[in-house]
Design a protein around this motif. Sequence first.
Motif, PDB file in Angstrom:
ATOM      1  N   ALA A  77     -30.725 -26.961-122.960  1.00  0.00           N
ATOM      2  CA  ALA A  77     -30.144 -26.623-124.274  1.00  0.00           C
ATOM      3  C   ALA A  77     -28.750 -26.027-124.128  1.00  0.00           C
ATOM      4  N   LYS A  78     -28.567 -25.166-123.135  1.00  0.00           N
ATOM      5  CA  LYS A  78     -27.252 -24.554-122.925  1.00  0.00           C
ATOM      6  C   LYS A  78     -26.236 -25.606-122.473  1.00  0.00           C
ATOM      7  N   PHE A  79     -26.669 -26.514-121.608  1.00  0.00           N
ATOM      8  CA  PHE A  79     -25.774 -27.575-121.140  1.00  0.00           C
ATOM      9  C   PHE A  79     -25.316 -28.436-122.315  1.00  0.00           C
ATOM     10  N   ASP A  80     -26.265 -28.855-123.157  1.00  0.00           N
ATOM     11  CA  ASP A  80     -25.901 -29.657-124.333  1.00  0.00           C
ATOM     12  C   ASP A  80     -24.995 -28.870-125.276  1.00  0.00           C
ATOM     13  N   ALA A  81     -25.309 -27.593-125.468  1.00  0.00           N
ATOM     14  CA  ALA A  81     -24.502 -26.747-126.366  1.00  0.00           C
ATOM     15  C   ALA A  81     -23.064 -26.650-125.860  1.00  0.00           C
ATOM     16  N   LYS A  82     -22.907 -26.472-124.550  1.00  0.00           N
ATOM     17  CA  LYS A  82     -21.553 -26.378-123.975  1.00  0.00           C
ATOM     18  C   LYS A  82     -20.797 -27.703-124.127  1.00  0.00           C
ATOM     19  N   CYS A  83     -21.492 -28.814-123.900  1.00  0.00           N
ATOM     20  CA  CYS A  83     -20.857 -30.128-124.057  1.00  0.00           C
ATOM     21  C   CYS A  83     -20.447 -30.351-125.510  1.00  0.00           C
ATOM     22  N   LEU A  84     -21.302 -29.954-126.446  1.00  0.00           N
ATOM     23  CA  LEU A  84     -20.994 -30.118-127.873  1.00  0.00           C
ATOM     24  C   LEU A  84     -19.798 -29.264-128.272  1.00  0.00           C
ATOM     25  N   HIS A  85     -19.775 -28.018-127.822  1.00  0.00           N
ATOM     26  CA  HIS A  85     -18.673 -27.123-128.194  1.00  0.00           C
ATOM     27  C   HIS A  85     -17.350 -27.649-127.652  1.00  0.00           C
ATOM     28  N   LYS A  86     -17.389 -28.117-126.414  1.00  0.00           N
ATOM     29  CA  LYS A  86     -16.180 -28.688-125.797  1.00  0.00           C
ATOM     30  C   LYS A  86     -15.710 -29.914-126.583  1.00  0.00           C
ATOM     31  N   SER A  87     -16.661 -30.721-127.056  1.00  0.00           N
ATOM     32  CA  SER A  87     -16.296 -31.944-127.785  1.00  0.00           C
ATOM     33  C   SER A  87     -15.752 -31.628-129.172  1.00  0.00           C
ATOM     34  N   LYS A 112     -17.628 -39.362-129.169  1.00  0.00           N
ATOM     35  CA  LYS A 112     -18.655 -40.051-128.386  1.00  0.00           C
ATOM     36  C   LYS A 112     -19.669 -39.054-127.827  1.00  0.00           C
ATOM     37  N   VAL A 113     -19.221 -37.869-127.448  1.00  0.00           N
ATOM     38  CA  VAL A 113     -20.120 -36.827-126.935  1.00  0.00           C
ATOM     39  C   VAL A 113     -21.002 -36.304-128.070  1.00  0.00           C
ATOM     40  N   LEU A 114     -20.392 -36.058-129.195  1.00  0.00           N
ATOM     41  CA  LEU A 114     -21.099 -35.557-130.378  1.00  0.00           C
ATOM     42  C   LEU A 114     -22.197 -36.539-130.796  1.00  0.00           C
ATOM     43  N   VAL A 115     -21.845 -37.814-130.867  1.00  0.00           N
ATOM     44  CA  VAL A 115     -22.799 -38.858-131.251  1.00  0.00           C
ATOM     45  C   VAL A 115     -23.914 -38.977-130.207  1.00  0.00           C
ATOM     46  N   GLU A 116     -23.528 -39.019-128.945  1.00  0.00           N
ATOM     47  CA  GLU A 116     -24.504 -39.183-127.860  1.00  0.00           C
ATOM     48  C   GLU A 116     -25.591 -38.112-127.907  1.00  0.00           C
ATOM     49  N   ILE A 117     -25.185 -36.862-128.037  1.00  0.00           N
ATOM     50  CA  ILE A 117     -26.160 -35.764-127.998  1.00  0.00           C
ATOM     51  C   ILE A 117     -26.933 -35.651-129.307  1.00  0.00           C
ATOM     52  N   MET A 118     -26.227 -35.636-130.432  1.00  0.00           N
ATOM     53  CA  MET A 118     -26.892 -35.421-131.725  1.00  0.00           C
ATOM     54  C   MET A 118     -27.838 -36.568-132.094  1.00  0.00           C
ATOM     55  N   CYS A 119     -27.530 -37.764-131.631  1.00  0.00           N
ATOM     56  CA  CYS A 119     -28.331 -38.936-132.028  1.00  0.00           C
ATOM     57  C   CYS A 119     -29.447 -39.270-131.045  1.00  0.00           C
ATOM     58  N   SER A 120     -29.536 -38.550-129.928  1.00  0.00           N
ATOM     59  CA  SER A 120     -30.527 -38.939-128.909  1.00  0.00           C
ATOM     60  C   SER A 120     -31.529 -37.841-128.565  1.00  0.00           C
ATOM     61  N   ARG A 121     -31.370 -36.653-129.135  1.00  0.00           N
ATOM     62  CA  ARG A 121     -32.259 -35.550-128.770  1.00  0.00           C
ATOM     63  C   ARG A 121     -33.440 -35.436-129.745  1.00  0.00           C
ATOM     64  N   LYS A 176     -25.618 -20.973-130.870  1.00  0.00           N
ATOM     65  CA  LYS A 176     -25.374 -19.742-131.637  1.00  0.00           C
ATOM     66  C   LYS A 176     -25.127 -18.557-130.702  1.00  0.00           C
ATOM     67  N   LYS A 177     -25.839 -18.530-129.573  1.00  0.00           N
ATOM     68  CA  LYS A 177     -25.640 -17.444-128.592  1.00  0.00           C
ATOM     69  C   LYS A 177     -24.250 -17.521-127.970  1.00  0.00           C
ATOM     70  N   LEU A 178     -23.764 -18.751-127.769  1.00  0.00           N
ATOM     71  CA  LEU A 178     -22.461 -18.947-127.125  1.00  0.00           C
ATOM     72  C   LEU A 178     -21.299 -18.836-128.111  1.00  0.00           C
ATOM     73  N   HIS A 179     -21.537 -19.272-129.359  1.00  0.00           N
ATOM     74  CA  HIS A 179     -20.455 -19.380-130.347  1.00  0.00           C
ATOM     75  C   HIS A 179     -20.977 -18.941-131.709  1.00  0.00           C
ATOM     76  N   LYS A 180     -20.455 -17.867-132.237  1.00  0.00           N
ATOM     77  CA  LYS A 180     -21.041 -17.196-133.399  1.00  0.00           C
ATOM     78  C   LYS A 180     -21.151 -18.061-134.653  1.00  0.00           C
ATOM     79  N   ASP A 181     -20.271 -19.048-134.821  1.00  0.00           N
ATOM     80  CA  ASP A 181     -20.283 -19.839-136.055  1.00  0.00           C
ATOM     81  C   ASP A 181     -21.506 -20.737-136.191  1.00  0.00           C
ATOM     82  N   GLY A 182     -22.084 -21.150-135.097  1.00  0.00           N
ATOM     83  CA  GLY A 182     -23.237 -22.035-135.154  1.00  0.00           C
ATOM     84  C   GLY A 182     -22.832 -23.502-135.181  1.00  0.00           C
TER      85      GLY A 182
END
Length: 314
Positions: A86-96, A105-114, A127-133
Amino acid sequence: MPTPTIVANPGFSAEEESQALRKAMKGLGTNEQAIIDSVVRMSNSQRQEVIVKYKGMFGRDLIDDLKSELGGNFEDSVLALFMTPAKFDAKCLHKSIKGLGTKDKVLVEIMCSRTNQQINEIKEAYKKLHKDGLEKDIKGDTSGDYERILVSLCQGVREEKPADMALAAAEAQKLYQAGEGKLGTDESTFNYIIATRSYDQLRATFHEYKKITGHDFLSAIAREFSGDVEDCLATVVKVAMDTPAYFAELAYTSMKGAGTDEDRLIRVVVSRSEIDLGDVKFAFQHKYGKSLASWIKDDCGGDFRRMLLAVVKD
C-alpha cells in the motif's frame, strides 16, 4: 489459484536476516548479492519485521543504511520491496500526481487494477504520507469524465459477487445504447457499470456485448472514447478479462523499443511478486514467445538485473 513467486519463509528469523543485512553493508564495500538473497527469501510482512528488529539490534535505520549503500535502479527496486504494498502504491501515485505534469499512465495502472481492499489500504497509506488524501489530490489534478471514473474507482466499492447472466444481457444492451447505438456517448452509464460491477459480472457483460455487436468491448471503447478516459476504461476491461495478461503487457511495454521504463518494470515485478507473478510470467511467454526473464536479461544490467531475476525466479 494465483501463483506468486515470493512466499513467506517458514524458517524465517528476523534476527538472522537483520544480521545478514548488516554484515552485507558493514565495512568497506557492499555485498549486493547477500542483500538480494536476503530480500527474496522473505515475504513483505517478514521484511517489515526485519525493519523493526534491525533498529532494535543495531540502533540504525535499515532503510537509511540501504539508501547510503545502494544506488540507481537497484536501490529503487530494493526499497520498493521493503515498503508495504500500500505504501509503495501510495508513493507511486503521489509522484505521478504531484510531479511535473500528471503521469497519467501510473495513475491509470494503479487505480484501475487494484482490488477494493488494496484501494482502501492505499488511501490509508496515502493519507499518512500526504495530508490532503488521495481523492482530493486526484480531483485537483484531473477533470471531466477522467476525474469522475478515477473518483469512482477511488471509493473501493466494486462488487465482489458472481455473475448474474440476466443482468449481463441487460447491461450489455444499456452499454450499447449509451455508446455505439446512439449519436454521442452517455459516459455516466459506462462509468457506473465499469467502476462498480464485479470482474465476473463484467466478463459476462462483455461476452453479451459481443453477441449484440459482433465485436469486442475494447473496440467499442476505442470508438466512443479517447485519451485518458479511453486508457482508464480499457485498463479495467483488460484487468477484468485477464489480469496476468494485462501485467505481462505492462512488463513488455516497459522494455520494448529504445530505452527501458525501469519504474514501470519495478512496479510490475514488485507489486505482483506475492500475488500472481508466476501467472504473469506464463502470460508473457504465451503472448510474446520469449520468457520475461530473458527480456530482463537483455534489457537490464548489473545488480538491478540480478534483483529482478531473483524476484521473477528465473
